[in-house]
Design a protein around this motif. Structure first.
Motif, mmCIF file in Angstrom:
data_model
loop_
_atom_site.group_PDB
_atom_site.id
_atom_site.type_symbol
_atom_site.label_atom_id
_atom_site.label_comp_id
_atom_site.label_asym_id
_atom_site.label_seq_id
_atom_site.Cartn_x
_atom_site.Cartn_y
_atom_site.Cartn_z
ATOM 1 N N GLU A 142 6.070 7.232 -6.357
ATOM 2 C CA GLU A 142 5.800 6.165 -5.110
ATOM 3 C C GLU A 142 5.712 4.439 -5.862
ATOM 4 N N GLY A 143 5.151 4.469 -6.990
ATOM 5 C CA GLY A 143 4.997 3.137 -7.794
ATOM 6 C C GLY A 143 6.508 2.652 -7.991
ATOM 7 N N ALA A 144 7.336 3.622 -8.306
ATOM 8 C CA ALA A 144 8.907 3.124 -8.620
ATOM 9 C C ALA A 144 9.424 2.544 -7.305
ATOM 10 N N VAL A 145 9.355 3.230 -6.254
ATOM 11 C CA VAL A 145 9.919 2.865 -4.847
ATOM 12 C C VAL A 145 9.442 1.360 -4.251
ATOM 13 N N ALA A 146 7.858 1.218 -4.659
ATOM 14 C CA ALA A 146 7.300 0.115 -4.016
ATOM 15 C C ALA A 146 7.690 -1.212 -5.059
ATOM 16 N N ALA A 198 0.917 -1.320 -0.010
ATOM 17 C CA ALA A 198 0.074 0.076 -0.038
ATOM 18 C C ALA A 198 0.836 1.221 0.016
ATOM 19 N N THR A 199 0.737 2.258 -0.899
ATOM 20 C CA THR A 199 1.567 3.569 -1.035
ATOM 21 C C THR A 199 0.455 4.509 -1.441
ATOM 22 N N GLU A 200 1.032 5.503 -1.299
ATOM 23 C CA GLU A 200 0.163 7.028 -1.910
ATOM 24 C C GLU A 200 0.194 6.771 -3.439
ATOM 25 N N ASP A 201 -0.675 7.497 -4.047
ATOM 26 C CA ASP A 201 -0.630 7.444 -5.753
ATOM 27 C C ASP A 201 0.361 8.260 -6.048
ATOM 28 N N GLY A 202 1.054 7.773 -7.375
ATOM 29 C CA GLY A 202 2.416 8.323 -7.965
ATOM 30 C C GLY A 202 3.218 7.852 -8.511
ATOM 31 N N ILE A 203 3.902 8.150 -9.972
ATOM 32 C CA ILE A 203 4.748 7.415 -10.437
ATOM 33 C C ILE A 203 5.958 7.202 -9.407
ATOM 34 N N VAL A 259 -0.099 -6.303 -10.354
ATOM 35 C CA VAL A 259 -1.298 -5.330 -10.882
ATOM 36 C C VAL A 259 -1.393 -4.012 -9.945
ATOM 37 N N CYS A 260 -1.792 -3.191 -10.600
ATOM 38 C CA CYS A 260 -1.765 -1.722 -9.816
ATOM 39 C C CYS A 260 -2.924 -1.183 -9.853
ATOM 40 N N ALA A 261 -3.175 -0.330 -8.831
ATOM 41 C CA ALA A 261 -4.337 0.301 -8.710
ATOM 42 C C ALA A 261 -4.496 1.582 -9.597
ATOM 43 N N SER A 262 -3.596 1.935 -10.102
ATOM 44 C CA SER A 262 -3.651 3.148 -11.056
ATOM 45 C C SER A 262 -2.544 2.967 -12.146
ATOM 46 N N ASP A 263 -2.787 3.879 -13.190
ATOM 47 C CA ASP A 263 -1.781 3.897 -14.200
ATOM 48 C C ASP A 263 -0.512 4.707 -13.739
ATOM 49 N N SER A 264 -0.815 5.635 -12.773
ATOM 50 C CA SER A 264 0.343 6.243 -12.258
ATOM 51 C C SER A 264 1.418 5.232 -11.553
ATOM 52 N N LEU A 265 0.959 4.497 -10.804
ATOM 53 C CA LEU A 265 1.733 3.488 -9.892
ATOM 54 C C LEU A 265 2.137 2.515 -11.108
ATOM 55 N N ALA A 266 1.510 2.300 -11.939
ATOM 56 C CA ALA A 266 1.968 1.190 -12.761
ATOM 57 C C ALA A 266 3.172 1.747 -13.630
#
Lengths: 354, 354
Positions: free
Chosen positions: B238-242, B231-236, B256-263
């Motif tokens: 943040e997705g990279a760190v995760a 679980a992480t805040e939304d954002g590019i 599988v991601c909750a948003s395109d930003s995370l993906a």
């Protein structure tokens, strides 16, 4: 009540709806002959003057501004108008105004909507986007004394085909592409291609002109400019094709593009063998796009950014001047040309091969 | 004229503007005490009933629908609401309605605007977006008998804290992430991570639930599910760190991601050493995003697409049922859950290492 007849006055006296009165004025073919005659008789009898002229006399204002919502094309460049819409709505509300949206397939359909929006919904004014050469909308609005401002210059010289002088706000596209070229020249590039749209669109010609001016200033000869200048329809695939051809035949070391869509296509060609943006391959050349869309940020594309919040604010200032009756005849102050800014990212980091 | 008192009646008789009457009703602190008393006396005298209740009696409708325009967050996920707005405006116009925009910092401010929009601008109805747990807007609209529909489910069980049952349209997020997992399972993946938002947002929990269901159906044990769920805040960024943390410690072969930003952030980590989406590096794992934004198309990201045109059309159908008075008590037909579709692109093409 100031006693001046309104659409409501006519509707009541003729015992029809406001919509029917509007139809009589704007779409008489929709109204039965008998009704048409009765309503027209009432309009003459009470001396009702539809929109424009009548509106200037009214003291009550709706404080509502109309904006045509355009179709999203590829979802990349359309983002600019969506961002302008957000800025316009927020800034309008701070000034006590609301934004009402409508859609239309073309300019004629848009003009067809003005009457109803003015008479039935009592809009105060319009903001027009996507101005173009031979735009018939501005002449209609001037004729009918309806306050408006355009986001986008009139692309004809004033007076052409009866085109009126009118208030507008625009962003200096030529300054944007010129800044992009100078940024690349500073990094040592001299062979800088321009991937733009076919000649004839005001916005596209303006963006090409900035590239051309900066290249000429650097002494690039005309035959070389001709080779480096490509015109194509907008789109990622189109940009990719243009880049492949240029790399094969003309071998530029940098590209300035009229849109982020075209620039993404150029990037895709540069970064991979199979035209896939995220596949492998070293950067072969530098690229700059236009409009600084979210996609540009996501893929590290340098791009020219339009000051959309400022554009919306200035457009509203010009409208509110008209609505407060302090505008008088249009002057140069009614024409606002804003400077864009270049956002530099990884895509333009490569220097030319030495 | 049917003789029923309107805001205009009160304004004329009290010799104030319509805005002042609206302020007396909605923002009395803005009105001088003397004016407040005079206007209130007129309201009592003529028997004026503000919005809601009065509106049900009126025969004349404005045919205008209000929509709060939300702030664009990162310009990627916000594109979904912009596309919904386009679809809503187009489909509303086909049905003879217009969309009026407004902005508000939060729910309380939005509720604060309803009164003026109903009384002064005579809106017929509202479309609400971004429903969430404890949403106070729907209760206010129900209390005041104002027709509305939400794009988004109510995220509390009906009856919680006086939350009303009301018409809504939504997209089945869990079905979308489940389809994404099954697509990856079909390609041979078993170690499929979920990069989502912190628990507590209805939309985020729904998207996580679909992943969880499909993983459980495949027999993945709970301790492994715990490790694969981030679980992480939304954002590019943040997705990279995760993605970096997951690859280091848990080693999934797909995301599988909750948003395109995370993906996009996950993709950036996968495709390059330095977190740059367009740099080199072979695909180490498969990725699926959510919302099929323009960025996803541009970079070849598989993503779950929401049927926004259909959602807008169904929302308007539910509104028009209410406006035509044929709704009666809410029934299950007032709750429309649409299925999303998975758009497969290059980002999910890789099979797990054998």
């Amino acid at each position: 009540m100031d006693g001046r007849p309104t659409l409501e006055t006519v509707a009541q006296r003729a015992a029809v709806s406001r919509q029917t009165v509007s139809n009589v004025l704007n779409s008489p073919h929709l109204v039965r002959q008998e009704t048409l005659e009765r309503v027209r008789a009432v309009i003459d009898e009470v001396g009702y003057r539809p929109h424009g002229a009548a509106r200037q006399l009214r003291t009550r204002r709706s404080r509502v501004i109309g904006l045509r919502l355009e179709r999203t094309v590829d979802g990349i460049n359309g983002a600019v108008l969506d961002r302008f819409l957000h800025a316009l709505t927020e800034q309008a509300q701070l000034r006590g105004y609301r934004v009402m949206l409508f859609t239309a397939h073309d300019d004629a359909a848009e003009i067809g909507q003005y009457g109803e929006l003015l008479d039935v919904l009592e809009l105060d004014a319009f903001v027009l986007t996507s101005t173009h050469s031979g735009d018939p909308r501005t002449a209609w609005l001037c004729e009918h004394d309806v306050p408006f401002v355009t986001f986008g210059r009139p692309w004809d010289p004033p007076g052409t085909d009866g085109q009126p002088d009118h208030p507008w706000v625009d962003v200096d596209g030529a300054a944007g592409t010129r800044a992009a070229v100078e940024h690349l020249q500073d990094a040592g590039h001299t062979e800088i291609a321009f991937v733009g749209w076919p000649a004839g669109s005001g916005v596209g010609d303006d963006r090409r002109a900035g590239w051309l001016r900066a290249m000429r200033a650097a002494g690039v000869p005309q035959h070389r400019l001709d080779a480096l200048d490509v015109a194509t329809e907008d789109g990622i695939a189109e940009g990719a094709v243009a880049a492949r051809r240029l790399l094969e035949h003309v071998r530029p070391t940098a590209f300035v593009c009229a849109s982020d869509s075209l620039a993404l296509g150029v990037l895709a060609t540069l970064r991979s063998a199979d035209g896939d943006l995220i596949a492998s391959g070293p950067a072969q050349a530098a690229v700059v796009g236009f409009d600084d869309t979210p996609v540009a940020r996501a893929v590290g594309l340098s791009s020219v950014a339009q000051p959309l919040t400022e554009a919306a604010g200035r457009a509203l200032d010009l409208l509110l001047q008209q609505l407060s009756g302090s505008s008088g005849a249009p002057t140069r102050d009614h024409h606002v040309l804003l400077a864009p800014s270049l956002v530099v990212r990884e895509s333009s980091a490569s220097a030319p091969p030495t």
